[in-house]
Design a protein around this motif. Structure first.
Motif, mmCIF file in Angstrom:
data_model
loop_
_atom_site.group_PDB
_atom_site.id
_atom_site.type_symbol
_atom_site.label_atom_id
_atom_site.label_comp_id
_atom_site.label_asym_id
_atom_site.label_seq_id
_atom_site.Cartn_x
_atom_site.Cartn_y
_atom_site.Cartn_z
ATOM 1 N N ALA A 33 0.863 -1.171 0.000
ATOM 2 C CA ALA A 33 0.000 0.000 0.000
ATOM 3 C C ALA A 33 0.906 1.229 0.000
ATOM 4 O O ALA A 33 1.952 1.235 0.651
ATOM 5 C CB ALA A 33 -0.891 0.005 1.242
ATOM 6 N N PHE A 34 0.506 2.270 -0.726
ATOM 7 C CA PHE A 34 1.314 3.477 -0.830
ATOM 8 C C PHE A 34 0.605 4.669 -0.197
ATOM 9 O O PHE A 34 -0.628 4.709 -0.117
ATOM 10 C CB PHE A 34 1.622 3.798 -2.297
ATOM 11 C CG PHE A 34 2.704 2.949 -2.895
ATOM 12 C CD1 PHE A 34 4.000 3.411 -3.002
ATOM 13 C CD2 PHE A 34 2.427 1.660 -3.333
ATOM 14 C CE1 PHE A 34 5.000 2.620 -3.521
ATOM 15 C CE2 PHE A 34 3.414 0.859 -3.870
ATOM 16 C CZ PHE A 34 4.715 1.342 -3.962
ATOM 17 N N ILE A 35 1.400 5.638 0.236
ATOM 18 C CA ILE A 35 0.886 6.899 0.726
ATOM 19 C C ILE A 35 0.960 7.899 -0.419
ATOM 20 O O ILE A 35 2.007 8.059 -1.050
ATOM 21 C CB ILE A 35 1.711 7.424 1.915
ATOM 22 C CG1 ILE A 35 1.936 6.319 2.955
ATOM 23 C CG2 ILE A 35 1.034 8.640 2.540
ATOM 24 C CD1 ILE A 35 0.675 5.748 3.529
ATOM 25 N N ARG A 53 -8.675 1.744 -5.138
ATOM 26 C CA ARG A 53 -8.996 0.319 -5.197
ATOM 27 C C ARG A 53 -7.778 -0.544 -4.872
ATOM 28 O O ARG A 53 -7.926 -1.697 -4.464
ATOM 29 C CB ARG A 53 -9.508 -0.053 -6.590
ATOM 30 C CG ARG A 53 -10.786 0.626 -7.010
ATOM 31 C CD ARG A 53 -11.990 0.145 -6.262
ATOM 32 N NE ARG A 53 -12.337 -1.242 -6.564
ATOM 33 C CZ ARG A 53 -13.422 -1.852 -6.120
ATOM 34 N NH1 ARG A 53 -14.248 -1.204 -5.308
ATOM 35 N NH2 ARG A 53 -13.685 -3.097 -6.446
ATOM 36 N N ASN A 54 -6.591 0.018 -5.056
ATOM 37 C CA ASN A 54 -5.366 -0.741 -4.803
ATOM 38 C C ASN A 54 -4.738 -0.414 -3.453
ATOM 39 O O ASN A 54 -3.545 -0.626 -3.259
ATOM 40 C CB ASN A 54 -4.361 -0.503 -5.928
ATOM 41 C CG ASN A 54 -4.625 -1.370 -7.137
ATOM 42 O OD1 ASN A 54 -4.231 -2.536 -7.183
ATOM 43 N ND2 ASN A 54 -5.319 -0.819 -8.125
ATOM 44 N N GLY A 55 -5.551 0.110 -2.553
ATOM 45 C CA GLY A 55 -5.101 0.269 -1.173
ATOM 46 C C GLY A 55 -4.294 1.512 -0.879
ATOM 47 O O GLY A 55 -3.668 1.600 0.190
ATOM 48 N N THR A 56 -4.290 2.495 -1.777
ATOM 49 C CA THR A 56 -3.539 3.726 -1.532
ATOM 50 C C THR A 56 -4.167 4.500 -0.376
ATOM 51 O O THR A 56 -5.395 4.586 -0.252
ATOM 52 C CB THR A 56 -3.530 4.615 -2.794
ATOM 53 O OG1 THR A 56 -2.907 3.891 -3.847
ATOM 54 C CG2 THR A 56 -2.762 5.905 -2.551
ATOM 55 N N ILE A 57 -3.317 5.055 0.468
ATOM 56 C CA ILE A 57 -3.756 5.878 1.587
ATOM 57 C C ILE A 57 -3.487 7.332 1.211
ATOM 58 O O ILE A 57 -2.351 7.698 0.901
ATOM 59 C CB ILE A 57 -3.005 5.506 2.873
ATOM 60 C CG1 ILE A 57 -3.245 4.026 3.223
ATOM 61 C CG2 ILE A 57 -3.413 6.405 4.029
ATOM 62 C CD1 ILE A 57 -2.363 3.511 4.336
ATOM 63 N N PHE A 58 -4.518 8.164 1.238
ATOM 64 C CA PHE A 58 -4.403 9.541 0.770
ATOM 65 C C PHE A 58 -4.182 10.491 1.946
ATOM 66 O O PHE A 58 -4.959 10.512 2.895
ATOM 67 C CB PHE A 58 -5.644 9.942 -0.025
ATOM 68 C CG PHE A 58 -5.849 9.095 -1.253
ATOM 69 C CD1 PHE A 58 -5.098 9.301 -2.391
ATOM 70 C CD2 PHE A 58 -6.779 8.058 -1.244
ATOM 71 C CE1 PHE A 58 -5.273 8.507 -3.516
ATOM 72 C CE2 PHE A 58 -6.965 7.266 -2.362
ATOM 73 C CZ PHE A 58 -6.204 7.493 -3.507
ATOM 74 N N LEU A 59 -3.116 11.289 1.833
ATOM 75 C CA LEU A 59 -2.700 12.181 2.916
ATOM 76 C C LEU A 59 -2.979 13.628 2.557
ATOM 77 O O LEU A 59 -2.583 14.102 1.487
ATOM 78 C CB LEU A 59 -1.201 11.995 3.187
ATOM 79 C CG LEU A 59 -0.547 12.968 4.170
ATOM 80 C CD1 LEU A 59 -1.123 12.766 5.575
ATOM 81 C CD2 LEU A 59 0.969 12.760 4.186
#
Length: 262
Positions: A94-96, A113-119
């Motif tokens: 998972a990416f930020i 959908r691919n698990g990205t975490i939005f900051l």
């Protein structure tokens, strides 16, 4: 006439067409397959899809086997949007990403959908919420990847690391896995083509990659760093030293021309 390392325009167009079709397939897979399979299967699909994207762009991944436990906080230097696919092809995570990416057409939806975490940048309260999300993923032994330089560079240096996003690794006791990224041409010469830094636009970067007959993405893992009893500053310094060592750099410059990373 074309130099031996330059791709003819016809081949560039063919690559674009195949890449577009592949993204359509990824979108269908994310919408229809993801809900029906478990996390492990989704990670394997993400890895396969990322590897295929690089192959269609004539980018070969050069990465020795990585000996690290699942659930690492992956810390990497940041050169290009290709970095995400290079890491996923080796070690899906998972990416930020900055919150603006969430609103990009198709890419934002696919990232989510691919698990990205939005900051949300500059929001301390949101950063704490993000850290809790990272905690939960690490506790489930899922890898999370961050780019602690905070922006892309041209690959000739490694900027100082910001340690704030290392906090979840400390709280969960999960290890840090430093990954160094670099790009070269088929002859092993350092290449600036993938660099998405300075005044380079996304389209210029994409065109520069297409223009190369072949590129090699080198991914090297440093020693896994235990987090117990260490501060964020200490961990950031250790990860920076490991990445710099693999890239042949000795110190972090004070300033650099780059773009705020994804």
């Amino acid at each position: 006439m074309h130099s031996s390392d330059t791709t003819p325009y016809l081949i560039r167009g063919w690559r674009c067409l195949r890449l577009a079709l592949h993204f359509v397939w990824i979108g269908l897979g994310a919408a229809l397959i993801y809900p029906c399979v478990g996390e492990l299967r989704r990670l394997r699909l993400k890895q396969a899809w990322s590897h295929r994207i690089l192959t269609l762009l004539a980018v070969k991944v050069d990465a020795p086997a990585i000996d690290a436990p699942p659930g690492c906080l992956i810390v990497a230097n940041h050169i290009s949007w290709l970095d995400i696919f290079a890491i996923n092809a080796v070690r899906p995570a998972a990416f930020i990403a900055k919150s603006e990416v969430r609103h990009w057409p198709f890419i934002g939806w696919l990232s989510a959908r691919n698990g990205t975490i939005f900051l949300v940048r500059g929001s301390r309260a949101h950063a704490q919420e993000i850290n809790r999300e990272i905690d939960a993923l690490l506790d489930r032994e899922q890898d999370v990847a961050i780019f602690p330089e905070g922006m892309t560079t041209d690959g000739t240096q490694v900027r100082s690391f910001h340690g704030a996003l290392l906090q979840p690794a400390i709280e969960t006791g999960r290890p840090i896995l430093p990954l160094s990224l670099s790009y070269c041409d088929a002859d092993g010469r350092f290449s600036l083509a993938p660099s998405y830094a300075g005044d380079i636009t996304l389209m210029q970067c994409f065109s520069a990659i297409l223009a190369r007959r072949r590129l090699i993405a080198r991914v090297r893992a440093g020693a896994v760093i235990a987090t117990a009893g260490k501060s964020r500053r200490e961990l950031a310094a250790e990860a920076h030293a490991e990445i710099s060592r693999h890239l042949g750099y000795t110190a972090a410059p004070a300033t650099s021309s780059g773009k705020h990373g994804t």
